[in-house]
Design an enzyme around this catalytic site. Structure first.
Site, short mmCIF file in Angstrom:
data_model
loop_
_atom_site.label_atom_id
_atom_site.label_comp_id
_atom_site.label_asym_id
_atom_site.label_seq_id
_atom_site.Cartn_x
_atom_site.Cartn_y
_atom_site.Cartn_z
N SER A 276 -7.49 -5.86 -5.90
CA SER A 276 -8.65 -6.44 -5.21
C SER A 276 -9.89 -6.40 -6.10
O SER A 276 -9.91 -5.69 -7.12
CB SER A 276 -8.92 -5.66 -3.91
OG SER A 276 -9.55 -4.42 -4.23
N THR A 277 -10.92 -7.13 -5.67
CA THR A 277 -12.18 -7.12 -6.43
C THR A 277 -12.78 -5.71 -6.42
O THR A 277 -13.59 -5.38 -7.28
CB THR A 277 -13.19 -8.11 -5.81
OG1 THR A 277 -13.13 -8.00 -4.38
CG2 THR A 277 -12.87 -9.54 -6.19
N GLU A 278 -12.38 -4.89 -5.45
CA GLU A 278 -12.90 -3.52 -5.36
C GLU A 278 -12.07 -2.52 -6.19
O GLU A 278 -12.51 -1.41 -6.46
CB GLU A 278 -12.92 -3.05 -3.90
CG GLU A 278 -13.98 -3.71 -3.02
CD GLU A 278 -13.66 -5.17 -2.67
OE1 GLU A 278 -12.47 -5.50 -2.51
OE2 GLU A 278 -14.61 -5.99 -2.60
N ASN A 279 -10.85 -2.92 -6.58
CA ASN A 279 -9.98 -1.98 -7.30
C ASN A 279 -10.47 -1.64 -8.71
O ASN A 279 -10.00 -0.67 -9.31
CB ASN A 279 -8.54 -2.52 -7.37
CG ASN A 279 -7.78 -2.41 -6.06
OD1 ASN A 279 -6.87 -3.17 -5.78
ND2 ASN A 279 -8.16 -1.44 -5.22
N ARG B 120 -0.39 8.81 -10.34
CA ARG B 120 -0.47 7.63 -9.46
C ARG B 120 0.22 6.41 -10.09
O ARG B 120 0.83 5.60 -9.41
CB ARG B 120 -1.93 7.28 -9.18
CG ARG B 120 -2.65 8.31 -8.31
CD ARG B 120 -4.13 7.92 -8.13
NE ARG B 120 -4.26 6.59 -7.57
CZ ARG B 120 -4.15 6.30 -6.27
NH1 ARG B 120 -3.91 7.26 -5.40
NH2 ARG B 120 -4.29 5.07 -5.85
N ARG C 207 -11.45 1.98 -9.55
CA ARG C 207 -10.48 3.06 -9.79
C ARG C 207 -10.63 3.58 -11.23
O ARG C 207 -11.19 2.88 -12.08
CB ARG C 207 -9.07 2.54 -9.56
CG ARG C 207 -8.86 2.20 -8.10
CD ARG C 207 -7.43 1.85 -7.80
NE ARG C 207 -7.31 1.63 -6.37
CZ ARG C 207 -6.22 1.86 -5.65
NH1 ARG C 207 -5.13 2.29 -6.25
NH2 ARG C 207 -6.20 1.64 -4.36
N ASP D 10 0.81 -1.22 0.00
CA ASP D 10 0.00 0.00 0.00
C ASP D 10 0.85 1.27 0.00
O ASP D 10 1.94 1.30 0.57
CB ASP D 10 -0.91 -0.02 1.24
CG ASP D 10 -2.04 0.97 1.12
OD1 ASP D 10 -2.33 1.43 0.00
OD2 ASP D 10 -2.64 1.30 2.16
N ARG E 170 0.05 7.64 -2.91
CA ARG E 170 0.55 8.75 -2.09
C ARG E 170 2.01 9.04 -2.38
O ARG E 170 2.45 10.19 -2.40
CB ARG E 170 0.35 8.43 -0.60
CG ARG E 170 -1.04 8.77 -0.10
CD ARG E 170 -1.34 8.09 1.20
NE ARG E 170 -1.62 6.68 1.01
CZ ARG E 170 -1.72 5.79 1.99
NH1 ARG E 170 -1.52 6.19 3.24
NH2 ARG E 170 -2.02 4.54 1.74
N TRP E 171 2.77 7.97 -2.62
CA TRP E 171 4.20 8.13 -2.93
C TRP E 171 4.35 8.97 -4.19
O TRP E 171 5.18 9.88 -4.26
CB TRP E 171 4.81 6.74 -3.14
CG TRP E 171 6.27 6.70 -3.44
CD1 TRP E 171 7.28 6.60 -2.52
CD2 TRP E 171 6.89 6.74 -4.73
NE1 TRP E 171 8.49 6.57 -3.17
CE2 TRP E 171 8.29 6.66 -4.53
CE3 TRP E 171 6.41 6.84 -6.03
CZ2 TRP E 171 9.21 6.67 -5.57
CZ3 TRP E 171 7.32 6.85 -7.08
CH2 TRP E 171 8.70 6.77 -6.85
C1 FPP Z 1 -2.10 0.02 -3.24
O1 FPP Z 1 -1.62 1.35 -3.24
C2 FPP Z 1 -1.60 -0.67 -4.42
C3 FPP Z 1 -2.36 -1.27 -5.38
C4 FPP Z 1 -3.84 -1.28 -5.35
C5 FPP Z 1 -1.72 -1.93 -6.55
C6 FPP Z 1 -0.51 -2.75 -6.23
C7 FPP Z 1 0.20 -3.00 -7.49
C8 FPP Z 1 1.54 -3.07 -7.62
C9 FPP Z 1 2.49 -2.99 -6.49
C10 FPP Z 1 2.14 -3.21 -8.97
C11 FPP Z 1 1.68 -4.37 -9.83
C12 FPP Z 1 1.87 -5.70 -9.24
C13 FPP Z 1 2.48 -6.74 -9.82
C14 FPP Z 1 2.29 -8.08 -9.21
C15 FPP Z 1 3.34 -6.62 -11.00
P1 FPP Z 1 -2.63 2.55 -3.52
O2 FPP Z 1 -2.70 2.78 -4.99
O3 FPP Z 1 -3.96 2.25 -2.88
O4 FPP Z 1 -1.90 3.74 -2.81
P2 FPP Z 1 -2.59 4.94 -2.00
O5 FPP Z 1 -3.30 4.32 -0.83
O6 FPP Z 1 -1.42 5.78 -1.57
O7 FPP Z 1 -3.51 5.64 -2.94
#
Ligand code: FPP
Length: 246
Positions: A70-73, A38, A76, A25, A29-30
């Protein structure tokens, strides 16, 4: 419980979780902190994922489950969903050769119904080409939701009952557990979440019934280093796990 940067005694016991779950996670934000889109956070997050996977194997973790999507992503913005799927495509294409050298079993957990055909094909190739390996199992949770996983398991048992193949009285925790994506794997010992969010977000909700949680609120996933995993393992080693006993 939070976890800070406390200095550890040199002789701290190195106790490694058999099954580690990571919620990667903080990518968004990073990126925002750097004035970047993003997607840039996900690009760096994917690089960190590759590095940390290798380090987990080196440390002796036997099962690593990472939350990739996730199923909720799907809620986005479309361009962000596409960016994550493209990173996955890139990872799978580049890793197919790597997988031959590494002793890692790759598995995907989650529903495959909504996935694009070419991603499905890459997933099948990755799973087939690593199934015989003997090292760490890497579960990539993609289009995954813990509630959906348990619901699907219950539906499967209900179908068996309806078909007259299963006595409802025979349904116990063990039988339901066997229907989960991770049915042949041990429960989760440690769940790790950087970025300062203190929740499970529908990740491995059955499997983490007795997991320890380490929430690292001083780091976002794209900044995560091997030393941060060491810190989490040191914290894990200090935990007194009683599994409901005394
Ligand atoms: C959560 O951070 C991250 C995700 C929903 C995606 C994770 C995906 C990767 C690390 C890259 C792809 C993976 C593979 C296996 C190649 P966020 O976007 O919710 O961050 P935030 O909370 O700061 O908005």
């Amino acid at each position: 419980m939070l976890f800070g940067r406390k200095k550890q005694p040199a002789a701290a016991v190195r106790k490694i979780p058999v099954h580690l779950g990571i919620i990667m996670d903080g990518n968004g934000r990073w990126a925002k902190k750097r004035g970047l889109p993003r997607q840039a956070g996900h690009v760096t997050g994917a690089q960190v994922f590759r590095k940390i996977t290798k380090y987990c194997e080196k440390c002796g973790v036997r099962y690593l489950t990472v939350y990739a999507f996730s199923t909720e992503n799907w809620r986005r913005p479309q361009d962000e969903v596409e960016a994550i799927m493209n990173l996955l495509r890139q990872y799978l294409k580049e890793s197919l050769a790597d997988f031959q050298q590494e002793n890692i079993v790759v598995r995907f957990i989650g529903s495959r119904d909504e996935l694009a055909g070419d991603i499905l094909q890459l997933i099948q190739e990755a799973e087939a080409s690593t199934a015989h390996k003997t090292g760490m199992t890497l579960n990539i949770a993609l289009n995954y939701g813990g509630q959906q996983e348990i619901t699907a398991a219950a539906r499967c048992l209900a179908q068996n009952v309806a078909a007259g193949e299963l006595d409802p009285a025979a349904i116990d925790e063990k039988l339901l557990e066997q229907q989960l994506y991770t049915g042949d794997q041990p429960p989760v010992d440690l769940i790790l979440r950087p970025s300062g969010e203190y929740r499970l977000s529908n990740f491995l909700i059955w499997q983490s019934a007795y997991a320890e949680f380490v929430f690292m609120d001083d780091i976002l996933w794209p900044d995560f280093k091997e030393g941060d995993l060491d810190r989490a393992f040191e914290e894990f080693a200090r935990r007194d796990r009683r599994f409901g006993g005394v």
